[in-house]
Design a protein around this motif. Structure first.
Motif, mmCIF file in Angstrom:
data_model
loop_
_atom_site.group_PDB
_atom_site.id
_atom_site.type_symbol
_atom_site.label_atom_id
_atom_site.label_comp_id
_atom_site.label_asym_id
_atom_site.label_seq_id
_atom_site.Cartn_x
_atom_site.Cartn_y
_atom_site.Cartn_z
ATOM 1 N N TRP A 134 9.698 62.022 41.028
ATOM 2 C CA TRP A 134 9.970 60.740 41.705
ATOM 3 C C TRP A 134 11.182 60.105 41.051
ATOM 4 N N VAL A 136 13.476 57.099 40.776
ATOM 5 C CA VAL A 136 13.562 55.651 40.977
ATOM 6 C C VAL A 136 14.692 55.081 40.119
ATOM 7 N N THR A 137 14.632 55.382 38.821
ATOM 8 C CA THR A 137 15.545 54.780 37.844
ATOM 9 C C THR A 137 16.987 55.205 38.115
ATOM 10 N N GLY A 142 16.974 50.076 35.498
ATOM 11 C CA GLY A 142 15.674 50.622 35.113
ATOM 12 C C GLY A 142 14.601 49.651 35.554
ATOM 13 N N SER A 143 14.381 48.619 34.730
ATOM 14 C CA SER A 143 13.369 47.607 35.055
ATOM 15 C C SER A 143 13.655 46.941 36.402
ATOM 16 N N TRP A 180 16.601 59.919 33.512
ATOM 17 C CA TRP A 180 15.195 59.767 33.149
ATOM 18 C C TRP A 180 14.227 60.332 34.177
ATOM 19 N N SER A 182 11.764 62.496 35.575
ATOM 20 C CA SER A 182 10.919 63.576 35.048
ATOM 21 C C SER A 182 10.914 64.732 36.045
ATOM 22 N N GLN A 233 13.826 66.253 31.811
ATOM 23 C CA GLN A 233 14.319 65.089 32.557
ATOM 24 C C GLN A 233 15.813 65.242 32.784
ATOM 25 N N ASP A 391 6.535 45.773 28.627
ATOM 26 C CA ASP A 391 6.844 44.333 28.700
ATOM 27 C C ASP A 391 7.037 43.908 30.168
#
Ligand SMILES: Cc1cc2nc3c(=O)[nH]c(=O)nc-3n(C[C@H](O)[C@H](O)[C@H](O)COP(=O)(O)OP(=O)(O)OC[C@H]3O[C@@H](n4cnc5c(N)ncnc54)[C@H](O)[C@@H]3O)c2cc1C
Length: 401
Positions: A134, A136-137, A142-143, A180, A182, A233, A391
Motif C-alpha cells: 500500500w 500512501v507516503t 508522511g503524516s 517507505w 513496504s 521498502q 503521536d
C-alpha cells in the motif's frame, strides 16, 4: 511456557490454525528474519535465492487464504479471532516479515470491496501469486497523508507528489511514492493512494489498484534502515502510468472515510503483530534470567529482575487483551478507528518497552548481536512510526472521543 494463551472457548479448528502458524513462525520466520536482518545490503534481502522467497513460498503452503472463504466452517467472530492470533504468531516469529506477508494481500481486500467481478478475477486469482503493497507516503508528505482529523487534510495549498487525472476511460498517474512503501521493491500490484482533486488537498484522493508491470512504473533502491530489516521498502515512480477507470476503487467523495477504514484495519493488525514481538521479548528475558548466574544465583532469583520480568509480562498480556478485542470487534462491525489506533499505539509502545526491558535483563549481552533482543528493540522502535507516527495517530484517535 511463559505466556499462556488464555483465550477461552477456542474451537479445535482455531487452536490447530494458531499452532500451525506458530510452527511456521518458529521454524521458518525466525531463522529467516535473523539471517535477513544481518545482511548489510538491503538489495540482498530481495535477491533471487534470498530466504525471503522461501518464507513467501512456505506461507502460501500454509493455506491461510482459506480464511477468506467459508471452507473452514468458522463464523465471523471465530474467523476474526483466528486472524488476530495468526498475526500475533507471525509478529512473534519476525515482525518485519509479518508486515511483508500481511501487506502482500492488501490489493485483494480492495478488489473484493469494489464488488466488481472483473477486478476480483484480475487481482484475487490465487495462482497469479501477486505481491501487494500500500503506497500512501510521499517524499514530502508522511503524516499529512494520514492526518484525517487535521484542518491541513483538505488544504489545497499542500500539494501532493502523486496525482492522477482522468483521460477518457483511463486514469493517468504521475508522481512518486516514498521509499517507505513496504514491499515497494518486490510488489507486483500497488494499492495506490493518490490525489485526483487537488482543490481539496489530500481529502481529494482516490484508491487505485495499479499493476506494477505497466509502462511508466519504475522503482528506487531498497531502503537501508534500523529495524525490521527483513521488510523490504522502496520508492515507486509513476511516469504517466495509465490504468482503466474501473481500477480506481474509491473516488474523492468516499476517500476520507475509506482511509479511516484502512487505518482501522491496518492499525488493528499492527496491534496484534507487535503483541507477538512483546511476547517474544518476555520469553527470551525469562529464559535468559533462568540461565544467567550472578551473585551465585540465577538472576531470576534477584528481586529487581523478578519485578522487571513481571512488569513486562503484565504489560504484554494487557496489550494482548486489547489488541485481540479490538481486532475482533473491528473485523465484525463497522470499524471504530479510535479503538484500532489505541491498540496500535498501546501495543507498539508496549512492544518497545518489553524489548527494552528484556535487553536490560540480558545486561551487556543484550547489546550483542549474538543474542536476539537487540533486534527486537530495533524492530519495535520502527513500529512506533510505521503505519502512522504514534503521536499523529493519537491526534486522529482523540478527534473521535
Ligand atoms: C517500518 C515502516 C513501514 C512503513 N510502511 C509503509 C507502507 O507500507 N506504505 C506507506 O505508504 N508508508 C509506510 N511507512 C511510512 C509511514 O507511514 C510514515 O513514516 C509515517 O506516516 C510518518 O511520516 P514521516 O516519516 O514522513 O514523518 P513526518 O510526517 O515528517 O513526521 C515527523 C514528526 O513530526 C510529527 N508530526 C508530523 N505532522 C504532525 C502533525 N500534524 N501534528 C503533530 N505532529 C506531527 C510526527 O509525529 C513525527 O514525530 C512505513 C514506515 C515505517 C517506519
Amino acid at each position: 511456557m511463559t505466556l499462556v494463551d488464555i483465550e477461552a472457548n477456542l474451537s479445535d479448528t482455531e487452536r490447530e490454525l494458531r499452532d500451525s502458524v506458530h510452527k511456521f513462525a518458529s521454524e521458518v520466520m525466525r531463522p529467516a528474519g535473523r539471517a535477513l536482518d544481518r545482511l548489510s545490503d538491503p538489495s540482498d534481502v530481495i535477491a533471487s535465492g534470498s530466504m525471503l522467497w522461501q518464507v513467501f513460498e512456505r506461507h502460501r503452503e500454509l493455506g491461510l487464504d482459506l480464511l477468506d472463504g467459508d471452507d473452514l466452517g468458522l463464523g465471523p467472530v471465530e474467523r476474526a479471532r483466528v486472524r488476530a492470533m495468526v498475526a500475533e504468531e507471525m509478529g512473534w516469529g519476525d515482525a518485519g516479515l509479518a508486515i511483508s506477508l500481511g501487506v502482500a494481500g492488501f490489493h485483494r481486500m480492495f478488489a473484493r470491496l469494489s464488488g466488481r467481478p472483473a477486478l476480483i478475477e484480475r487481482f484475487c486469482a490465487q495462482d497469479r501469486h501477486e505481491i501487494g503493497c500500500w503506497a500512501v507516503t510521499e517524499p514530502d508528505h508522511g503524516s499529512d497523508t494520514l492526518a484525517v482529523s487535521e484542518p491541513s487534510f483538505n488544504d489545497p495549498q499542500i500539494r501532493a507528489n502523486c496525482v492522477a487525472r482522468k483521460d477518457g476511460k483511463e486514469w493517468v498517474i504521475r508522481g512518486q511514492k516514498a521509499a517507505w512503501v513496504s514491499n515497494g521493491t518486490i510488489a507486483t500490484v500497488a494499492t495506490l493512494f493518490c490525489t485526483i482533486d487537488p482543490s481539496h488537498g489530500f481529502e481529494g484522493g482516490a484508491i487505485c489498484l495499479v499493476p506494477l508491470d505497466l509502462p511508466g512504473v519504475s522503482r528506487g533502491k531498497p531502503l537501508d534502515k534500523l529495524g525490521q530489516r527483513a521488510l523490504n521498502q522502496g520508492e515507486i515512480f509513476f511516469d504517466d502510468v495509465r490504468i482503466p477507470e474501473e481500477y480506481a476503487v474509491i473516488g474523492a467523495p468516499a476517500y476520507k472515510g475509506a482511509l479511516e477504514m484502512v487505518l482501522a484495519l491496518a492499525n488493528a493488525s499492527m496491534g496484534t503483530i507487535f503483541v507477538g514481538l512483546g511476547r517474544a521479548a518476555v520469553e527470551h528475558a525469562v529464559a535468559y534470567a533462568r540461565e544467567r548466574v550472578q551473585g551465585g544465583r540465577p538472576i531470576i532469583e534477584h528481586q529487581s529482575v523478578k519485578a522487571r520480568l513481571f512488569k513486562i509480562f503484565a504489560q504484554v498480556e494487557a496489550a494482548r487483551a486489547l489488541a485481540r478485542r479490538v481486532y475482533v470487534y473491528n473485523s465484525t462491525h463497522p470499524p471504530l478507528v479510535q479503538y484500532s489506533i489505541a491498540s496500535k499505539v498501546f501495543c507498539t509502545n508496549t512492544a518497545f518497552e518489553a524489548a527494552s526491558g528484556a535487553l536490560q535483563i540480558f545486561g551487556g549481552n543484550g547489546l550483542s548481536r549474538e543474542y536476539p533482543v537487540e533486534k527486537l528493540v530495533r524492530d519495535a522502535r520502527a513500529s512506533m512510526i510505521e503505519d502512522g507516527c504514534n503521536d499523529l495517530l493519537s491526534l486522529v484517535g482523540a478527534s473521535k472521543l
